[in-house]
Design an enzyme around this catalytic site. Structure first.
Site, PDB file in Angstrom:
ATOM      1  N   GLY A 111       0.755  -1.308  -0.425  1.00 21.90           N
ATOM      2  CA  GLY A 111      -0.090   0.285   0.478  1.00 21.90           C
ATOM      3  C   GLY A 111       0.902   1.396   0.055  1.00 21.90           C
TER       4      GLY A 111
ATOM      5  CD  GLU B  66       2.558   2.366  -5.016  1.00 23.85           C
ATOM      6  OE1 GLU B  66       4.619   2.820  -4.449  1.00 23.85           O
ATOM      7  OE2 GLU B  66       2.515   1.369  -4.703  1.00 23.85           O
TER       8      GLU B  66
ATOM      9  CG  ASN C   8       7.231   3.527  -3.585  1.00 25.32           C
ATOM     10  OD1 ASN C   8       6.620   2.317  -2.877  1.00 25.32           O
ATOM     11  ND2 ASN C   8       6.856   4.822  -2.760  1.00 25.32           N
TER      12      ASN C   8
ATOM     13  CG  ASP D 298       7.614   3.196  -7.479  1.00 29.98           C
ATOM     14  OD1 ASP D 298       7.489   3.097  -6.146  1.00 29.98           O
ATOM     15  OD2 ASP D 298       7.306   2.560  -8.564  1.00 29.98           O
TER      16      ASP D 298
ATOM     17  CG  ASP E  59       9.397   0.133  -4.257  1.00 35.43           C
ATOM     18  OD1 ASP E  59       7.928  -0.250  -3.487  1.00 35.43           O
ATOM     19  OD2 ASP E  59       8.541   0.909  -4.737  1.00 35.43           O
TER      20      ASP E  59
ATOM     21  NE  ARG F 147      10.696  -1.077  -9.090  1.00 29.50           N
ATOM     22  CZ  ARG F 147       9.696  -1.094  -7.950  1.00 29.50           C
ATOM     23  NH1 ARG F 147       9.139  -2.280  -7.387  1.00 29.50           N
ATOM     24  NH2 ARG F 147       8.906  -0.124  -7.841  1.00 29.50           N
TER      25      ARG F 147
ATOM     26  CD1 TRP G 254       6.933 -10.271 -13.286  1.00 31.93           C
ATOM     27  CD2 TRP G 254       7.875  -8.484 -13.789  1.00 31.93           C
ATOM     28  NE1 TRP G 254       6.461  -9.154 -12.146  1.00 31.93           N
ATOM     29  CE2 TRP G 254       7.008  -7.832 -12.808  1.00 31.93           C
ATOM     30  CE3 TRP G 254       8.451  -7.515 -14.459  1.00 31.93           C
ATOM     31  CZ2 TRP G 254       7.397  -6.815 -12.474  1.00 31.93           C
ATOM     32  CZ3 TRP G 254       8.383  -6.364 -14.271  1.00 31.93           C
ATOM     33  CH2 TRP G 254       7.209  -6.175 -13.194  1.00 31.93           C
TER      34      TRP G 254
END
Length: 602
Positions: A193, A195, A283, A325, A327, A352, A495
Site C-alpha cells: 500500500g 501508493e 518507496n 519509485d 522500491d 530495483r 518476470w
C-alpha cells in the site's frame, strides 16, 4: 556476452557452507527443507537461494521433458509465487480471491479447497494487480496471507481454519500481496500500500495462536521502528556507526512519516546462526519527491532484525530520497562466498534501482555495489564510503520539479528487477537474475493525502532501453566482482523467479509464456523451451515424488508488467505506465491461470 564457464572452486569454503541446510530454524521445517524431494518454502530454503540438489533432470536430458500434468486455478489475474510440496501433497494458491488447493500427488485429486470470502472492494485498493506470492508451511499448518490483510492458519490435512488475524485496514489501502514466511515459532508478514500512503511495517505472529509477537515500522519514532539509536548500525563514512537518535524523524518534513510508505511486500530470509531475518522496505510516499524533502529513512532500506524481538541490528538505505519509485523490497539472498579474497557471510541483493549489492550480513558493511543492467543511467555509481548513489542531475525528478516530464530515466519505476526472485548456484558461485531492460519518462505533480485514496502524484510512460528492442535480459552475476558474467536477451522483461539445480540447469519463465531451461554454466545455451497457456510471472520450482523429479511453474499473465492485460487497461499511461510499455504482450499470450508440471518421459 557469451562465455562458457568452468565451475569455480573457492578456497577455504566447503560445499556445506554454501548450502542452505544450515539455515533452518523451525525443527519441522528444518527436516522438510533438508529433503530435496520437498519444496517446503517459497524459495526452497530460508536463505532465498532457490537452489535444488535434485539432478535427475539435468543439462543432458532436460530437452526431453514433457508435460506430466496441468491444473487450472479458475482465476484469471497474475499468478506469482509457486506451490509448496510437502511429502505427498502439493499446496496451490491463486491471486485474489486467494483460493488454496491441497492436491494429492499420486492422483492429482483435490484433497481440500479453501476459498475465503473477501470483499471485492479490496481489488481497486491493490496498485499493480491482485497478485499473491504464495503460502507458507510449518507444523501441519498452511499460512495464507489474504489480500484483505487477513492472515490465516489452516490445518494442512483438512483445510480447516485454525486461527485468523487482521494485519491491516484495506479501507486505508493497507492490503497484502507478500508470501508469509515461518522462522522459528513465528510467521512473518509485511504490508502493501505504498501508493496509498500506508506506513510500512513487518510483523511477527505466533504460529500456534496467531498472537502478534512484535511489529516493526519502517518510518517514525525509534521505539516504533524497534531501532536502538546506540546499537542499530548503518554504513556511514566507510564504517559502521550507530544510526543515532531520531534517525527517521529527522529525515522527514513534519509528520510526513505517518504516510511515508516503506511497505514490505517482498521476500524475507533468515540466518539461524545469527538469528537475523532480512528484508527490504519500499518507496516513500508520495511519488512526487518535492513534497517530501529529506532522505525519508528508513524507506528503500535493507533491514536485519532479531527474529525473536524484532530489534534492528543494522540497516542500509540504498536509495535515499527516492525520486523514481525504486522500491527496495526485492529478496535478500544469503550465501557464503569469497568476497575480495575473504570467505564472507554475504547478503546479495538486486535492487530495483539497478545496482547489485553485496553486504556482510553479520554487520551490514557494504562490500560491492555495481550496475547489473547496462542501461542504468540515473546514477553514475554508488559511493562506497557513504553508500549513496551519485545521482545524475539530468535524471533527477526532484531537481527538474513538479509538472516537468523527466525523459529517458533508466531503469523505469518497475526497476532493473522487480520482485521476481533470483537464484544462487553453490556449484559455481554465480547468481542467476531475471531483469527488466526498460526506461521511462516521469512527471511528478502535487497531490494531497486522502485516507484510502491513491497517493501517487506522478505520470509515467515506459519503453525498451535505448539501442535495441529487448525489454529483458536473463543474466549470470558474480557478486564478488559485481560484474555481469553472461547475458541472454529476452523480448519482454523476465518476470519469473529462477530455479537452479545440481543438475546444471537454470530455469525461468517469460512473459510470452515460455518455460525455458538453460545450461547453468553457459546461459546462452538454451536446452528446453515450452509454451504454457499464459504468460509466466510465477517462480519455477522442483520436487521429487516416488523417485521421479518434476519441474513446475504457474502461468497467468498479470502483475505490474501485465497489468494492462489483467485489468483491461487501454491508455498507455494506465497501470503507472506499464499498460503502454507492454501493450505488445497481447500479440503473444492471453489471460489464464494454471500450473504446468513437467517430467522426463518414462
Amino acid at each position: 556476452m557469451h562465455i562458457a564457464l568452468k565451475p569455480i572452486v573457492i578456497a577455504g569454503l566447503t560445499a556445506a557452507l554454501a548450502l542452505p541446510s544450515v539455515a533452518a530454524a523451525n525443527p519441522d521445517l528444518e527436516q522438510l527443507i533438508a529433503n530435496p524431494n520437498n519444496w517446503a518454502m517459497q524459495a526452497g530454503d530460508m536463505y532465498n537461494q532457490r537452489y535444488s540438489k535434485l539432478k535427475q533432470i539435468n543439462a543432458t536430458n532436460v530437452g526431453k521433458m514433457q508435460v506430466a500434468w496441468l491444473f487450472s486455478t479458475g482465476v484469471l489475474r497474475g499468478h506469482e509465487g509457486s506451490p509448496l510440496v510437502v511429502n505427498d501433497t502439493m499446496y496451490i494458491n491463486t491471486p485474489f480471491p486467494n483460493k488454496v488447493f491441497a492436491v494429492d500427488l499420486d492422483t492429482q485429486k483435490i484433497k481440500w479447497r479453501y476459498e475465503p470470502k473477501q470483499d471485492a472492494a479490496v481489488i481497486p485498493q491493490m496498485c499493480c494487480d491482485t497478485v499473491y506470492r504464495g503460502l507458507a508451511y510449518a507444523e501441519n499448518k498452511i499460512f495464507l496471507q489474504q489480500a484483505d490483510s487477513t492472515l490465516v492458519a489452516l490445518d494442512a490435512a483438512t483445510g480447516k481454519v485454525l486461527w485468523s488475524v487482521k494485519n491491516g485496514d484495506p479501507k486505508l489501502g493497507a492490503v497484502n500481496t507478500n508470501a508469509p514466511h515461518v522462522f522459528k515459532d513465528k510467521v512473518i508478514t509485511g504490508i502493501s500500500g505504498g501508493e496509498w500512503g500506508v506506513r510500512g511495517f513487518l510483523a511477527a505472529y505466533d504460529i500456534n495462536t496467531g498472537k502478534q509477537v512484535w511489529k516493526a515500522y519502517s518510518t517514525g519514532p525509534d521505539a516504533e521502528m524497534l531501532i536502538d539509536p546506540d546499537k542499530t548500525m548503518t554504513w556511514t563514512d566507510g564504517a559502521l556507526k550507530p544510526v543515532g537518535k531520531d534517525s527517521s524523524l529527522k529525515t522527514w518534513k513534519g509528520d510526513q512519516w505517518k504516510t511515508g510508505g516503506g511497505t514490505t511486500w517482498g521476500w524475507y530470509s533468515y540466518d539461524k546462526a545469527l538469528n537475523l531475518l532480512y528484508y527490504g522496505t519500499g518507496n516513500p510516499s508520495t511519488w512526487n519527491p518535492s513534497q517530501r524533502p529529506g532522505d525519508n529513512r528508513w524507506s528503500m532500506t535493507i533491514m536485519a532484525r532479531d527474529v525473536d524481538t524484532g530489534n534492528a541490528k543494522w540497516v542500509f538505505q540504498m536509495t535515499p530520497f527516492d525520486e523514481w519509485d525504486f522500491d527496495g523490497v526485492n529478496e535478500m539472498i544469503l550465501a557464503d562466498i569469497n568476497v575480495k579474497g575473504k570467505p564472507t557471510k554475504a547478503l546479495v541483493h538486486f535492487d530495483r534501482n539497478g545496482f547489485g549489492y553485496t553486504l556482510d550480513r553479520t554487520t551490514g558493511a557494504l562490500l560491492v555495489a555495481e550496475k547489473f543492467d547496462p542501461s542504468v543511467n540515473w546514477a553514475t555509481h554508488v559511493d562506497m564510503k557513504t553508500g549513496r548513489p551519485e545521482v545524475v542531475k539530468k535524471y533527477s525528478t526532484a531537481q527538474n520539479g513538479p509538472d516537468v516530464d523527466t525523459k529517458g530515466v533508466c531503469p523505469a519505476a518497475l526497476g532493473s528487477k522487480d520482485e521476481q526472485p533470483a537464484a544462487f548456484n553453490p556449484g559455481n558461485s554465480l547468481f542467476y537474475v531475471p531483469t527488466n531492460h526498460v526506461c521511462m519518462n516521469y512527471e511528478p505533480f502535487k497531490i494531497d493525502y486522502v485516507a484510502g485514496q491513491p497517493y501517487v502524484g506522478a505520470t509515467l510512460s515506459m519503453f525498451p532501453a535505448p539501442g535495441g528492442t529487448n525489454m529483458g535480459n536473463f543474466i549470470a552475476w558474480d557478486a564478488n566482482t559485481g560484474k555481469i558474467v553472461q547475458s541472454k536477451p529476452e523480448k519482454f522483461s523476465v518476470w519469473s523467479g529462477v530455479l537452479v539445480t545440481a543438475g546444471g540447469i537454470a530455469c525461468y519463465g517469460t512473459l510470452e509464456g515460455y518455460l525455458k531451461c538453460v545450461d547453468a554454466n553457459d546461459i546462452n545455451k538454451e536446452l528446453f523451451k515450452f509454451k504454457t497457456p499464459s504468460g509466466i510471472i510465477g517462480n519455477v520450482f522442483t520436487y521429487e515424488h516416488k523417485g521421479k523429479q518434476y519441474i513446475g511453474v504457474y502461468s497467468g499473465i498479470g502483475g505490474w508488467a501485465g497489468i494492462g492485460m489483467a485489468a483491461g487497461l487501454e491508455k498507455d499511461q494506465d497501470g503507472l505506465g506499464a499498460a503502454g510499455g507492454y501493450k505488445e504482450l497481447r500479440d503473444y499470450t492471453e489471460l489464464g491461470g494454471s500450473l504446468t508440471v513437467f517430467a522426463l518421459p518414462n
